[in-house]
Design an enzyme around this catalytic site. Structure first.
Site, PDB file in Angstrom:
ATOM      1  N   SER A  32      55.982  49.993  48.643  1.00  0.00           N
ATOM      2  CA  SER A  32      56.660  49.553  47.129  1.00  0.00           C
ATOM      3  C   SER A  32      58.194  48.375  47.066  1.00  0.00           C
ATOM      4  O   SER A  32      58.830  48.555  48.440  1.00  0.00           O
ATOM      5  CB  SER A  32      57.165  50.608  46.406  1.00  0.00           C
ATOM      6  OG  SER A  32      57.717  49.611  45.035  1.00  0.00           O
ATOM      7  N   LYS A  86      60.642  55.309  48.640  1.00  0.00           N
ATOM      8  CA  LYS A  86      60.444  54.070  49.343  1.00  0.00           C
ATOM      9  C   LYS A  86      60.928  53.408  50.323  1.00  0.00           C
ATOM     10  O   LYS A  86      60.321  52.802  51.598  1.00  0.00           O
ATOM     11  CB  LYS A  86      59.271  53.548  47.887  1.00  0.00           C
ATOM     12  CG  LYS A  86      58.946  53.577  46.921  1.00  0.00           C
ATOM     13  CD  LYS A  86      57.238  54.497  47.700  1.00  0.00           C
ATOM     14  CE  LYS A  86      56.112  54.561  46.827  1.00  0.00           C
ATOM     15  NZ  LYS A  86      55.203  55.072  47.500  1.00  0.00           N
ATOM     16  N   TYR A 113      62.943  57.187  42.575  1.00  0.00           N
ATOM     17  CA  TYR A 113      61.700  56.328  43.605  1.00  0.00           C
ATOM     18  C   TYR A 113      62.114  55.443  44.385  1.00  0.00           C
ATOM     19  O   TYR A 113      61.451  54.863  46.270  1.00  0.00           O
ATOM     20  CB  TYR A 113      60.898  55.641  42.084  1.00  0.00           C
ATOM     21  CG  TYR A 113      59.322  55.158  43.038  1.00  0.00           C
ATOM     22  CD1 TYR A 113      58.586  55.753  42.993  1.00  0.00           C
ATOM     23  CD2 TYR A 113      59.353  53.581  42.996  1.00  0.00           C
ATOM     24  CE1 TYR A 113      57.420  55.144  43.698  1.00  0.00           C
ATOM     25  CE2 TYR A 113      58.497  53.006  43.255  1.00  0.00           C
ATOM     26  CZ  TYR A 113      57.328  54.093  43.345  1.00  0.00           C
ATOM     27  OH  TYR A 113      55.753  53.370  44.171  1.00  0.00           O
TER      28      TYR A 113
HETATM   29  N1  NAP Z   1      50.995  50.750  40.561  1.00  0.00           N
HETATM   30  C1  NAP Z   1      52.379  49.874  41.027  1.00  0.00           C
HETATM   31  O1  NAP Z   1      52.811  49.391  40.199  1.00  0.00           O
HETATM   32  C2  NAP Z   1      52.790  50.514  42.338  1.00  0.00           C
HETATM   33  C3  NAP Z   1      53.808  49.556  43.127  1.00  0.00           C
HETATM   34  C4  NAP Z   1      54.452  50.131  44.193  1.00  0.00           C
HETATM   35  C5  NAP Z   1      53.813  50.615  45.264  1.00  0.00           C
HETATM   36  N2  NAP Z   1      52.947  51.934  44.511  1.00  0.00           N
HETATM   37  C6  NAP Z   1      53.037  52.723  45.108  1.00  0.00           C
HETATM   38  O2  NAP Z   1      50.616  53.395  45.040  1.00  0.00           O
HETATM   39  C7  NAP Z   1      50.830  54.554  45.148  1.00  0.00           C
HETATM   40  C8  NAP Z   1      49.509  54.683  44.714  1.00  0.00           C
HETATM   41  O3  NAP Z   1      49.886  54.650  43.157  1.00  0.00           O
HETATM   42  P1  NAP Z   1      49.100  54.137  41.800  1.00  0.00           P
HETATM   43  O4  NAP Z   1      49.696  53.025  41.277  1.00  0.00           O
HETATM   44  O5  NAP Z   1      47.752  53.924  42.285  1.00  0.00           O
HETATM   45  O6  NAP Z   1      49.257  55.649  40.730  1.00  0.00           O
HETATM   46  P2  NAP Z   1      47.821  56.335  40.606  1.00  0.00           P
HETATM   47  O7  NAP Z   1      46.966  55.478  40.238  1.00  0.00           O
HETATM   48  O8  NAP Z   1      48.578  56.906  39.845  1.00  0.00           O
HETATM   49  O9  NAP Z   1      47.279  56.950  42.250  1.00  0.00           O
HETATM   50  C9  NAP Z   1      48.031  58.303  42.315  1.00  0.00           C
HETATM   51  C10 NAP Z   1      47.194  59.207  42.826  1.00  0.00           C
HETATM   52  O10 NAP Z   1      48.262  59.956  43.759  1.00  0.00           O
HETATM   53  C11 NAP Z   1      48.244  60.935  43.635  1.00  0.00           C
HETATM   54  N3  NAP Z   1      48.944  62.608  43.626  1.00  0.00           N
HETATM   55  C12 NAP Z   1      49.859  62.163  42.521  1.00  0.00           C
HETATM   56  N4  NAP Z   1      50.497  62.923  42.338  1.00  0.00           N
HETATM   57  C13 NAP Z   1      49.951  64.086  43.261  1.00  0.00           C
HETATM   58  C14 NAP Z   1      50.026  65.105  43.992  1.00  0.00           C
HETATM   59  N5  NAP Z   1      51.368  66.029  43.437  1.00  0.00           N
HETATM   60  N6  NAP Z   1      49.292  65.875  45.280  1.00  0.00           N
HETATM   61  C15 NAP Z   1      48.750  65.057  45.702  1.00  0.00           C
HETATM   62  N7  NAP Z   1      48.347  64.233  44.957  1.00  0.00           N
HETATM   63  C16 NAP Z   1      48.438  63.158  44.242  1.00  0.00           C
HETATM   64  C17 NAP Z   1      46.939  60.664  41.932  1.00  0.00           C
HETATM   65  O11 NAP Z   1      46.142  61.906  42.220  1.00  0.00           O
HETATM   66  P3  NAP Z   1      45.005  62.586  40.356  1.00  0.00           P
HETATM   67  O12 NAP Z   1      45.198  61.588  39.515  1.00  0.00           O
HETATM   68  O13 NAP Z   1      44.153  63.340  40.412  1.00  0.00           O
HETATM   69  O14 NAP Z   1      46.377  63.222  39.757  1.00  0.00           O
HETATM   70  C18 NAP Z   1      46.370  59.526  42.297  1.00  0.00           C
HETATM   71  O15 NAP Z   1      44.639  59.537  42.659  1.00  0.00           O
HETATM   72  C19 NAP Z   1      51.229  55.178  45.226  1.00  0.00           C
HETATM   73  O16 NAP Z   1      52.444  55.314  46.459  1.00  0.00           O
HETATM   74  C20 NAP Z   1      52.306  54.414  44.291  1.00  0.00           C
HETATM   75  O17 NAP Z   1      53.888  54.657  44.373  1.00  0.00           O
HETATM   76  C21 NAP Z   1      52.326  51.612  43.591  1.00  0.00           C
END
Ligand code: NAP
Length: 258
Positions: free
Chosen positions: A142, A160, A156
């Site tokens: 991130s 990261k 968080y």
């Molecule tokens: N969105 C942003 O602004 C952003 C920015 C920078 C980095 N990121 C990173 O991108 C990655 C994906 O995030 P996202 O934004 O796409 O979020 P998201 O839509 O909430 O997706 C998160 C995914 O991780 C899975 N997950 C969560 N907790 C888990 C656990 N305990 N065990 C196994 N799987 C788990 C969820 O599964 P279920 O939904 O099936 O429970 C979902 O598939 C993360 O690493 C996040 O830190 C996101």
């Protein structure tokens, strides 16, 4: 011919958000996919979309990464089906809002278990197979690894920063085996990850209205597709000389420090 035809790509957290979009992009390039998630219905929907888009095969794995069992199950089922692995995308992640006063041992453990420990031990189990294919790892980190914001995301951000360091250390260790290891570092992408933190629709909307102008390019939030494009590039043979890098997909937000 698809760029990933004949290649096996494992994406964690593919039931939603960035993982789902990344899966769809690899599917268009004819990859054989292994997708994990906790929500069975959402994962099945993404798997169907991937098949329709051109994925050679799609394996769905329900796995929780707060336990060793979920980590082992993910690698075991992937290898049982495909008998090889070319790309591991460590994407699953969680966020809590924390300050020095609101951080708890439970929040710390949960965040580090999912964001740091699970990628490390998934990768450990995947390495023997990645060595055979001269494959690669893409960690979803991130922009928060490099910026401490006013948005109260201390634990968080710490997790990261650890992902970035894991990426660099592993890249050094695996270079002789020709296994590449990189990170993609997105800034704000409207997904469900902040739903837990921003409870009302109004808070959610306001949050992303605030973050949009912080990105210098276009003064808007990043899209999941823009992140998926970066993942696909780093995982591809177009990036054969790239390892240990951190690719910010942030519209210049990190250099602006906001
Ligand atoms: N969105 C942003 O602004 C952003 C920015 C920078 C980095 N990121 C990173 O991108 C990655 C994906 O995030 P996202 O934004 O796409 O979020 P998201 O839509 O909430 O997706 C998160 C995914 O991780 C899975 N997950 C969560 N907790 C888990 C656990 N305990 N065990 C196994 N799987 C788990 C969820 O599964 P279920 O939904 O099936 O429970 C979902 O598939 C993360 O690493 C996040 O830190 C996101």
């Amino acid at each position: 011919m698809g760029e990933f035809e004949g290649k096996v790509v494992l994406i964690t957290g593919a039931s939603s958000g960035l993982g789902a979009e990344t899966a769809r992009l690899f599917a268009k390039e004819k990859a054989s996919l292994s997708l994990t998630g906790r929500n069975e219905e959402n994962l099945a929907k993404v798997a169907e979309e991937c098949k329709a888009l051109g994925a050679e095969e799609v394996l769905q794995i329900i796995a929780h990464f707060d336990s060793r069992q979920g980590i082992e199950k993910t690698i075991n089922e992937t290898i049982k089906k495909y008998n090889k692995l070319n790309v591991l995308v460590n994407n699953a992640g969680i966020v809590y809002s924390t300050t020095i006063n609101t951080a708890t041992p439970e929040i710390f453990d949960d965040t580090f278990n999912i964001n740091v420990k699970a990628p490390l031990f998934l990768t450990q189990l995947a390495i023997p197979f990645l060595e055979k294919t001269k494959g690669n790892v893409v960690n979803i980190s991130s922009s928060s690894s490099q910026m401490s914001t006013k948005l109260e995301l201390m634990v968080y951000c710490m997790s990261k920063a650890a992902v970035d360091q894991f990426t660099k250390s592993l890249a050094i260790e695996m270079a002789k085996k020709e296994v590449r290891v990189n990170a993609v570092n997105p800034a704000s992408v409207p997904t469900k990850i902040f739903r837990k933190v921003l409870k009302t629709e109004d808070d959610y909307k306001k949050y992303y209205e605030t973050t949009g102008p912080m990105h210098l390019l276009h003064e808007r939030n990043v899209t999941a597709r823009e992140v998926a494009d970066a993942v696909l590039f780093l995982a591809s043979d177009r990036a054969t000389m790239i390892t240990g890098t951190r690719l910010n997909v942030d519209g210049g937000r990190v250099i602006a420090g906001q």
